[in-house]
Design a protein around this motif. Sequence first.
Motif, PDB file in Angstrom:
ATOM      1  N   PRO A   1       0.767   7.096  -6.950  1.00  0.00           N
ATOM      2  CA  PRO A   1      -1.032   7.724  -7.466  1.00  0.00           C
ATOM      3  C   PRO A   1      -1.219   8.604  -7.385  1.00  0.00           C
ATOM      4  O   PRO A   1      -1.385   8.753  -5.801  1.00  0.00           O
ATOM      5  N   TYR A   2      -2.749   9.104  -7.216  1.00  0.00           N
ATOM      6  CA  TYR A   2      -2.958  10.115  -6.636  1.00  0.00           C
ATOM      7  C   TYR A   2      -3.909   9.516  -5.658  1.00  0.00           C
ATOM      8  O   TYR A   2      -4.808  10.236  -4.852  1.00  0.00           O
ATOM      9  N   ASP A   3      -4.981   8.442  -5.992  1.00  0.00           N
ATOM     10  CA  ASP A   3      -5.236   7.523  -5.329  1.00  0.00           C
ATOM     11  C   ASP A   3      -4.967   6.441  -5.339  1.00  0.00           C
ATOM     12  O   ASP A   3      -5.559   5.618  -6.212  1.00  0.00           O
ATOM     13  N   ARG A   4      -5.168   5.658  -4.447  1.00  0.00           N
ATOM     14  CA  ARG A   4      -4.479   3.919  -3.808  1.00  0.00           C
ATOM     15  C   ARG A   4      -5.144   3.447  -4.570  1.00  0.00           C
ATOM     16  O   ARG A   4      -4.766   2.274  -5.194  1.00  0.00           O
ATOM     17  N   ALA A   5      -6.631   3.835  -4.075  1.00  0.00           N
ATOM     18  CA  ALA A   5      -7.757   2.627  -4.454  1.00  0.00           C
ATOM     19  C   ALA A   5      -8.075   2.608  -5.782  1.00  0.00           C
ATOM     20  O   ALA A   5      -8.112   1.482  -6.361  1.00  0.00           O
ATOM     21  N   THR A   6      -7.898   3.992  -6.101  1.00  0.00           N
ATOM     22  CA  THR A   6      -8.290   3.991  -7.584  1.00  0.00           C
ATOM     23  C   THR A   6      -7.225   3.736  -8.552  1.00  0.00           C
ATOM     24  O   THR A   6      -8.017   2.768  -9.559  1.00  0.00           O
ATOM     25  N   TRP A   7      -6.367   3.398  -8.072  1.00  0.00           N
ATOM     26  CA  TRP A   7      -4.678   3.132  -9.211  1.00  0.00           C
ATOM     27  C   TRP A   7      -4.816   1.441  -8.564  1.00  0.00           C
ATOM     28  O   TRP A   7      -4.665   0.824 -10.200  1.00  0.00           O
ATOM     29  N   LEU A   8      -5.508   1.168  -7.761  1.00  0.00           N
ATOM     30  CA  LEU A   8      -5.691  -0.554  -8.055  1.00  0.00           C
ATOM     31  C   LEU A   8      -6.991  -0.858  -8.801  1.00  0.00           C
ATOM     32  O   LEU A   8      -6.572  -2.021  -9.263  1.00  0.00           O
ATOM     33  N   LEU A   9      -7.823  -0.731  -8.601  1.00  0.00           N
ATOM     34  CA  LEU A   9      -8.905  -0.440  -9.460  1.00  0.00           C
ATOM     35  C   LEU A   9      -8.516  -0.346 -10.670  1.00  0.00           C
ATOM     36  O   LEU A   9      -8.915  -1.216 -12.076  1.00  0.00           O
ATOM     37  N   GLU A  10      -8.060   0.502 -11.266  1.00  0.00           N
ATOM     38  CA  GLU A  10      -7.582   1.007 -12.232  1.00  0.00           C
ATOM     39  C   GLU A  10      -6.442  -0.272 -13.287  1.00  0.00           C
ATOM     40  O   GLU A  10      -6.311  -0.839 -14.502  1.00  0.00           O
ATOM     41  N   VAL A  11      -5.482  -1.008 -12.891  1.00  0.00           N
ATOM     42  CA  VAL A  11      -4.530  -1.085 -13.415  1.00  0.00           C
ATOM     43  C   VAL A  11      -5.110  -2.667 -12.979  1.00  0.00           C
ATOM     44  O   VAL A  11      -4.235  -3.607 -13.056  1.00  0.00           O
ATOM     45  N   ALA A  12      -5.678  -3.298 -12.171  1.00  0.00           N
ATOM     46  CA  ALA A  12      -6.421  -4.620 -11.461  1.00  0.00           C
ATOM     47  C   ALA A  12      -6.234  -5.302 -13.741  1.00  0.00           C
ATOM     48  O   ALA A  12      -5.547  -6.159 -13.348  1.00  0.00           O
ATOM     49  N   PRO A  13      -7.123  -5.193 -14.463  1.00  0.00           N
ATOM     50  CA  PRO A  13      -6.992  -5.876 -15.440  1.00  0.00           C
ATOM     51  C   PRO A  13      -5.468  -6.203 -15.776  1.00  0.00           C
ATOM     52  O   PRO A  13      -5.162  -7.232 -16.764  1.00  0.00           O
ATOM     53  N   VAL A  14      -4.113  -5.521 -15.521  1.00  0.00           N
ATOM     54  CA  VAL A  14      -3.325  -5.143 -16.237  1.00  0.00           C
ATOM     55  C   VAL A  14      -2.358  -6.379 -15.315  1.00  0.00           C
ATOM     56  O   VAL A  14      -1.561  -7.497 -15.381  1.00  0.00           O
TER      57      VAL A  14
ATOM     58  N   LEU B   1      -1.974   4.904 -16.714  1.00  0.00           N
ATOM     59  CA  LEU B   1      -1.793   6.386 -17.096  1.00  0.00           C
ATOM     60  C   LEU B   1      -3.153   6.255 -16.310  1.00  0.00           C
ATOM     61  O   LEU B   1      -2.949   7.489 -16.017  1.00  0.00           O
ATOM     62  N   GLY B   2      -4.148   6.836 -16.750  1.00  0.00           N
ATOM     63  CA  GLY B   2      -4.928   6.160 -16.326  1.00  0.00           C
ATOM     64  C   GLY B   2      -5.196   6.029 -14.330  1.00  0.00           C
ATOM     65  O   GLY B   2      -5.505   6.971 -13.995  1.00  0.00           O
ATOM     66  N   GLY B   3      -4.746   4.891 -13.912  1.00  0.00           N
ATOM     67  CA  GLY B   3      -4.777   4.313 -13.088  1.00  0.00           C
ATOM     68  C   GLY B   3      -3.849   5.074 -11.867  1.00  0.00           C
ATOM     69  O   GLY B   3      -4.141   5.979 -11.271  1.00  0.00           O
ATOM     70  N   ALA B   4      -2.605   6.198 -12.831  1.00  0.00           N
ATOM     71  CA  ALA B   4      -1.959   6.823 -12.293  1.00  0.00           C
ATOM     72  C   ALA B   4      -2.270   8.524 -11.614  1.00  0.00           C
ATOM     73  O   ALA B   4      -2.406   8.795 -10.341  1.00  0.00           O
ATOM     74  N   TYR B   5      -2.707   8.801 -12.365  1.00  0.00           N
ATOM     75  CA  TYR B   5      -3.970  10.163 -12.225  1.00  0.00           C
ATOM     76  C   TYR B   5      -5.306  10.109 -11.962  1.00  0.00           C
ATOM     77  O   TYR B   5      -5.451  11.286 -11.425  1.00  0.00           O
ATOM     78  N   THR B   6      -5.756   9.468 -12.153  1.00  0.00           N
ATOM     79  CA  THR B   6      -7.128   8.855 -12.621  1.00  0.00           C
ATOM     80  C   THR B   6      -7.575   9.688 -13.425  1.00  0.00           C
ATOM     81  O   THR B   6      -6.724  10.200 -13.628  1.00  0.00           O
ATOM     82  N   TYR B   7      -8.490   8.974 -14.098  1.00  0.00           N
ATOM     83  CA  TYR B   7      -9.006   9.787 -15.698  1.00  0.00           C
ATOM     84  C   TYR B   7      -9.174  10.605 -16.261  1.00  0.00           C
ATOM     85  O   TYR B   7      -8.862  11.409 -16.305  1.00  0.00           O
ATOM     86  N   ALA B   8     -10.141  11.708 -14.682  1.00  0.00           N
ATOM     87  CA  ALA B   8     -11.039  13.345 -15.256  1.00  0.00           C
ATOM     88  C   ALA B   8      -9.160  13.615 -15.724  1.00  0.00           C
ATOM     89  O   ALA B   8      -9.163  15.019 -15.142  1.00  0.00           O
TER      90      ALA B   8
END
Length: 211
Positions: free
Chosen positions: A25-38, A71-78
């Motif tokens: 992922p682009y940023d590992r910490a961001t990926w974890l936060l974004e996919v946490a609901p999944v 997908l948002g977690g992999a790239y970051t939403y921006a």
Amino acid sequence: MQRHRLLATLGLGVLAALLASGIAPYDRATWLLEVAPVLVAVPLLAFTYGRFPLTTLLYLLIAAHALVLILGGAYTYARVPPGFWVQELFGLSRNPYDKLGHFMQGLVPALVAREILLRGRYLANGRMLAFLCLCVALAISAVYELIEWWVALIAGQGAIEFLGTQGDPWDTQSDICWALIGAGSALLGLARLQDRQIAALEHSAHGRGQG
């Protein structure tokens, strides 16, 4: 049997996308936060499937929401590529992909709340049910914004990718607005289909009980 195959395919698809997104992922910490609901929803849905299976409509929408988050977690939403295509197409000042995420954040919880309230006989179908489903969706959206604030306080500049505001001072308000639009769209456009699937699900459960 066809429903079981569909749900198994959805589950495997979400898990495959989750694993693929976590490779680089682009940023590992961001990926974890974004996919946490999944990571929370998948085992919860698997655990409750035998006792309280949801309608096929809900499982489809939950899977779609999960893919949006992944997908948002992999790239970051921006940085999600389809968001750039929409940005260029409509001449927008920012990547709007996060608004899709917040739209789904309203749409899915509203229907989950509606199904639980109806099937649990907590409320009858009507205006109060719709109002409370909107309230649930907005409450979840507000809690998510609070989580973003807490993460920002803890991580400081490290939370920029997770927040994804892209310089918009009204990002929080527009996020909640998109959740409201998603919840309203769900109640206006999908309530009747959900009602039919709830009736079919309850008829099937009653038939098994009679057997």
